[in-house]
Design a protein around this motif. Structure first.
Motif, PDB file in Angstrom:
ATOM      1  N   ALA A 128     -25.197  -6.712 -69.052  1.00  0.00           N
ATOM      2  CA  ALA A 128     -26.484  -6.069 -69.330  1.00  0.00           C
ATOM      3  C   ALA A 128     -26.647  -4.799 -68.485  1.00  0.00           C
ATOM      4  O   ALA A 128     -27.114  -3.759 -68.972  1.00  0.00           O
ATOM      5  N   SER A 129     -26.246  -4.875 -67.214  1.00  0.00           N
ATOM      6  CA  SER A 129     -26.384  -3.719 -66.321  1.00  0.00           C
ATOM      7  C   SER A 129     -25.484  -2.570 -66.774  1.00  0.00           C
ATOM      8  O   SER A 129     -25.897  -1.399 -66.754  1.00  0.00           O
ATOM      9  N   ALA A 130     -24.261  -2.902 -67.182  1.00  0.00           N
ATOM     10  CA  ALA A 130     -23.326  -1.874 -67.650  1.00  0.00           C
ATOM     11  C   ALA A 130     -23.839  -1.220 -68.936  1.00  0.00           C
ATOM     12  O   ALA A 130     -23.757   0.013 -69.100  1.00  0.00           O
ATOM     13  N   LYS A 131     -24.395  -2.012 -69.829  1.00  0.00           N
ATOM     14  CA  LYS A 131     -24.932  -1.498 -71.099  1.00  0.00           C
ATOM     15  C   LYS A 131     -26.092  -0.536 -70.836  1.00  0.00           C
ATOM     16  O   LYS A 131     -26.190   0.531 -71.453  1.00  0.00           O
ATOM     17  N   THR A 132     -26.958  -0.897 -69.885  1.00  0.00           N
ATOM     18  CA  THR A 132     -28.088  -0.036 -69.516  1.00  0.00           C
ATOM     19  C   THR A 132     -27.597   1.313 -68.999  1.00  0.00           C
ATOM     20  O   THR A 132     -28.208   2.358 -69.264  1.00  0.00           O
ATOM     21  N   LEU A 133     -26.486   1.295 -68.267  1.00  0.00           N
ATOM     22  CA  LEU A 133     -25.920   2.528 -67.723  1.00  0.00           C
ATOM     23  C   LEU A 133     -25.126   3.322 -68.753  1.00  0.00           C
ATOM     24  O   LEU A 133     -24.741   4.466 -68.503  1.00  0.00           O
ATOM     25  N   GLY A 134     -24.850   2.706 -69.909  1.00  0.00           N
ATOM     26  CA  GLY A 134     -24.148   3.412 -70.976  1.00  0.00           C
ATOM     27  C   GLY A 134     -22.644   3.216 -71.000  1.00  0.00           C
ATOM     28  O   GLY A 134     -21.911   4.040 -71.550  1.00  0.00           O
ATOM     29  N   GLY A 135     -22.174   2.103 -70.415  1.00  0.00           N
ATOM     30  CA  GLY A 135     -20.738   1.830 -70.408  1.00  0.00           C
ATOM     31  C   GLY A 135     -20.459   0.346 -70.419  1.00  0.00           C
ATOM     32  O   GLY A 135     -21.321  -0.464 -70.791  1.00  0.00           O
ATOM     33  N   THR A 136     -19.256  -0.031 -70.012  1.00  0.00           N
ATOM     34  CA  THR A 136     -18.891  -1.448 -69.902  1.00  0.00           C
ATOM     35  C   THR A 136     -18.228  -1.694 -68.550  1.00  0.00           C
ATOM     36  O   THR A 136     -17.615  -0.787 -67.967  1.00  0.00           O
ATOM     37  N   VAL A 137     -18.352  -2.922 -68.083  1.00  0.00           N
ATOM     38  CA  VAL A 137     -17.709  -3.341 -66.833  1.00  0.00           C
ATOM     39  C   VAL A 137     -17.068  -4.705 -67.055  1.00  0.00           C
ATOM     40  O   VAL A 137     -17.704  -5.609 -67.609  1.00  0.00           O
ATOM     41  N   ALA A 138     -15.827  -4.839 -66.646  1.00  0.00           N
ATOM     42  CA  ALA A 138     -15.137  -6.127 -66.694  1.00  0.00           C
ATOM     43  C   ALA A 138     -14.595  -6.442 -65.305  1.00  0.00           C
ATOM     44  O   ALA A 138     -14.092  -5.546 -64.613  1.00  0.00           O
ATOM     45  N   LEU A 139     -14.711  -7.693 -64.895  1.00  0.00           N
ATOM     46  CA  LEU A 139     -14.191  -8.115 -63.592  1.00  0.00           C
ATOM     47  C   LEU A 139     -12.695  -8.361 -63.716  1.00  0.00           C
ATOM     48  O   LEU A 139     -12.256  -9.232 -64.454  1.00  0.00           O
ATOM     49  N   LYS A 140     -11.906  -7.572 -62.975  1.00  0.00           N
ATOM     50  CA  LYS A 140     -10.449  -7.729 -63.012  1.00  0.00           C
ATOM     51  C   LYS A 140      -9.971  -8.716 -61.952  1.00  0.00           C
ATOM     52  O   LYS A 140      -9.121  -9.556 -62.200  1.00  0.00           O
ATOM     53  N   ASP A 141     -10.522  -8.592 -60.736  1.00  0.00           N
ATOM     54  CA  ASP A 141     -10.079  -9.453 -59.642  1.00  0.00           C
ATOM     55  C   ASP A 141     -11.089  -9.348 -58.494  1.00  0.00           C
ATOM     56  O   ASP A 141     -11.940  -8.468 -58.477  1.00  0.00           O
ATOM     57  N   ALA A 142     -10.974 -10.259 -57.563  1.00  0.00           N
ATOM     58  CA  ALA A 142     -11.804 -10.222 -56.356  1.00  0.00           C
ATOM     59  C   ALA A 142     -11.133 -11.056 -55.275  1.00  0.00           C
ATOM     60  O   ALA A 142     -10.461 -12.055 -55.564  1.00  0.00           O
ATOM     61  N   VAL A 143     -11.304 -10.624 -54.024  1.00  0.00           N
ATOM     62  CA  VAL A 143     -10.744 -11.340 -52.875  1.00  0.00           C
ATOM     63  C   VAL A 143     -11.849 -11.539 -51.853  1.00  0.00           C
ATOM     64  O   VAL A 143     -12.604 -10.609 -51.562  1.00  0.00           O
ATOM     65  N   ARG A 144     -11.932 -12.740 -51.311  1.00  0.00           N
ATOM     66  CA  ARG A 144     -12.915 -13.062 -50.273  1.00  0.00           C
ATOM     67  C   ARG A 144     -12.193 -13.612 -49.051  1.00  0.00           C
ATOM     68  O   ARG A 144     -11.501 -14.630 -49.141  1.00  0.00           O
ATOM     69  N   PHE A 145     -12.315 -12.915 -47.914  1.00  0.00           N
ATOM     70  CA  PHE A 145     -11.763 -13.391 -46.654  1.00  0.00           C
ATOM     71  C   PHE A 145     -12.917 -13.763 -45.722  1.00  0.00           C
ATOM     72  O   PHE A 145     -13.831 -12.955 -45.518  1.00  0.00           O
ATOM     73  N   GLU A 146     -12.871 -14.956 -45.176  1.00  0.00           N
ATOM     74  CA  GLU A 146     -13.840 -15.359 -44.163  1.00  0.00           C
ATOM     75  C   GLU A 146     -13.087 -15.551 -42.857  1.00  0.00           C
ATOM     76  O   GLU A 146     -12.079 -16.265 -42.806  1.00  0.00           O
ATOM     77  N   LYS A 147     -13.547 -14.909 -41.802  1.00  0.00           N
ATOM     78  CA  LYS A 147     -12.799 -14.944 -40.543  1.00  0.00           C
ATOM     79  C   LYS A 147     -12.636 -16.380 -40.056  1.00  0.00           C
ATOM     80  O   LYS A 147     -13.578 -17.176 -40.089  1.00  0.00           O
ATOM     81  N   GLY A 148     -11.418 -16.708 -39.651  1.00  0.00           N
ATOM     82  CA  GLY A 148     -11.131 -18.035 -39.116  1.00  0.00           C
ATOM     83  C   GLY A 148     -11.059 -19.145 -40.143  1.00  0.00           C
ATOM     84  O   GLY A 148     -10.878 -20.311 -39.777  1.00  0.00           O
ATOM     85  N   GLU A 149     -11.159 -18.784 -41.419  1.00  0.00           N
ATOM     86  CA  GLU A 149     -11.151 -19.796 -42.480  1.00  0.00           C
ATOM     87  C   GLU A 149      -9.851 -20.610 -42.434  1.00  0.00           C
ATOM     88  O   GLU A 149      -8.758 -20.066 -42.496  1.00  0.00           O
ATOM     89  N   GLY A 150      -9.983 -21.925 -42.286  1.00  0.00           N
ATOM     90  CA  GLY A 150      -8.819 -22.800 -42.274  1.00  0.00           C
ATOM     91  C   GLY A 150      -8.071 -22.851 -40.957  1.00  0.00           C
ATOM     92  O   GLY A 150      -7.079 -23.564 -40.827  1.00  0.00           O
ATOM     93  N   LEU A 151      -8.544 -22.108 -39.941  1.00  0.00           N
ATOM     94  CA  LEU A 151      -7.896 -22.119 -38.635  1.00  0.00           C
ATOM     95  C   LEU A 151      -8.619 -23.068 -37.694  1.00  0.00           C
ATOM     96  O   LEU A 151      -9.834 -23.236 -37.776  1.00  0.00           O
ATOM     97  N   GLU A 152      -7.861 -23.662 -36.790  1.00  0.00           N
ATOM     98  CA  GLU A 152      -8.457 -24.528 -35.767  1.00  0.00           C
ATOM     99  C   GLU A 152      -9.201 -23.663 -34.763  1.00  0.00           C
ATOM    100  O   GLU A 152      -8.671 -22.693 -34.234  1.00  0.00           O
TER     101      GLU A 152
END
Length: 304
Positions: A264-288
């Protein structure tokens, strides 16, 4: 004592010295790590020592777009205090710039790259930071995107770093859309970006759990199998809405999903948006995490 490749790698990470010299040091000291560090220092090859074995689960996750390349990195230190140190933050940004410029294939390749604006490698610069700051510091992971439009987001001063990569048409500015999606990812940490990514084994496991739950429920146990299957399909839609980013309820407007907001936001701006990829890093994730016992530490210092 047999010297393994892992031993050589560990000593290299501790000292910043080349592989062959590390191998010689271990051979000369019969595999004793501490003595090997001393051997290297005596030869003038290593300036610092021993901090690399300490737990580094704090630090910073950082995301940026540098010369058109989207980069997200996580670099760890031992204490949250160091994570806010100006020199440490500059080092993190320098590593991100190196990732953008060098396009390393993996972490080992990154450590061999020339650190941004320096004749030192990233590994050597990391060792310099250990000397300056006095804590174990470790470059842990990175990701980069060269195609499409990347939008970075850093949450809570580096607790979480998110990099969203979009395919944008119509010449629109999708920065705000990307940031809203990144904030959603930071807050809810979805397992999948889209329901199409959910593998069959995950679905089978979810179905199995749901069917067992129904068989243990007196109100559901006697229902025909075809009824149970329909109920499972309904429950799977809930699974998607909880675990898949595009199917999640949009945090800033619960009347729509993330996908509906994006379109909806992309249409309002007059174009299209597609999510290709995303990465999330949280510091210390999985570390003791390092557990501090100050009474014990003081007792040790007093020799008690």
């Amino acid at each position: 004592m047999a010297i393994t490749a892992q031993d050589v790698k560990t000593l290299r990470e501790m000292t910043g010295v080349g592989m062959m010299d590390c191998k010689k040091a271990l051979a000369a000291t019969n595999g004793d790590m501490d003595k090997a560090v001393e051997w290297l220092r005596e030869k003038g090859l290593a300036a610092s020592a021993k901090k690399a074995g300490r737990i580094a689960a704090e630090g910073m996750a950082y995301s940026a777009v540098i010369d058109g390349v989207g980069v997200v990195v996580e670099i760890n230190a031992e204490t949250d205090f160091v994570g806010k140190n100006e020199k440490f933050v500059d080092f993190v940004k320098g590593v991100a710039a190196t990732v953008a410029a060098c396009n390393p294939s993996d972490l080992d390749a990154l450590m061999e790259c020339k650190y941004n604006g320096s004749d030192l490698t990233v590994l050597q610069q990391q060792q310099e930071m250990v000397l300056v700051i006095g804590e174990n510091i470790k470059v842990r992971r990175f990701a980069r995107f060269t195609d499409g439009v990347s939008v970075p987001y850093i949450h809570a001063g580096g607790k979480i770093g998110v990099l969203v990569n979009l395919e944008v048409t119509g010449g629109i500015d999708a920065t705000e859309i990307g940031k809203d999606i990144a904030m959603q990812i930071a807050a809810l940490n979805p397992r999948f970006l889209d329901k199409s990514q959910v593998t069959q084994d995950v679905l089978d496991e979810e179905k199995k759990i749901m069917l067992v739950q129904m068989s243990n429920d007196p109100k559901m146990a006697g229902k025909p199998d075809q009824v149970k299957e329909k109920i499972v399909l309904g429950k799977l839609n809930k699974f998607y809405s909880e675990n898949c980013l595009l199917q999640q309820e949009f945090v800033k407007d619960s009347s729509m999903t993330v996908e509906q907001y994006m379109n909806a936001s992309a249409k309002t701006l007059g174009g299209t948006v597609a999510l290709k990829d995303a990465v999330r890093f949280e510091k210390g994730e999985g570390l003791e995490k390092k557990q501090e016992n100050f009474a014990e530490e003081i007792a040790k210092q007093l020799g008690k």
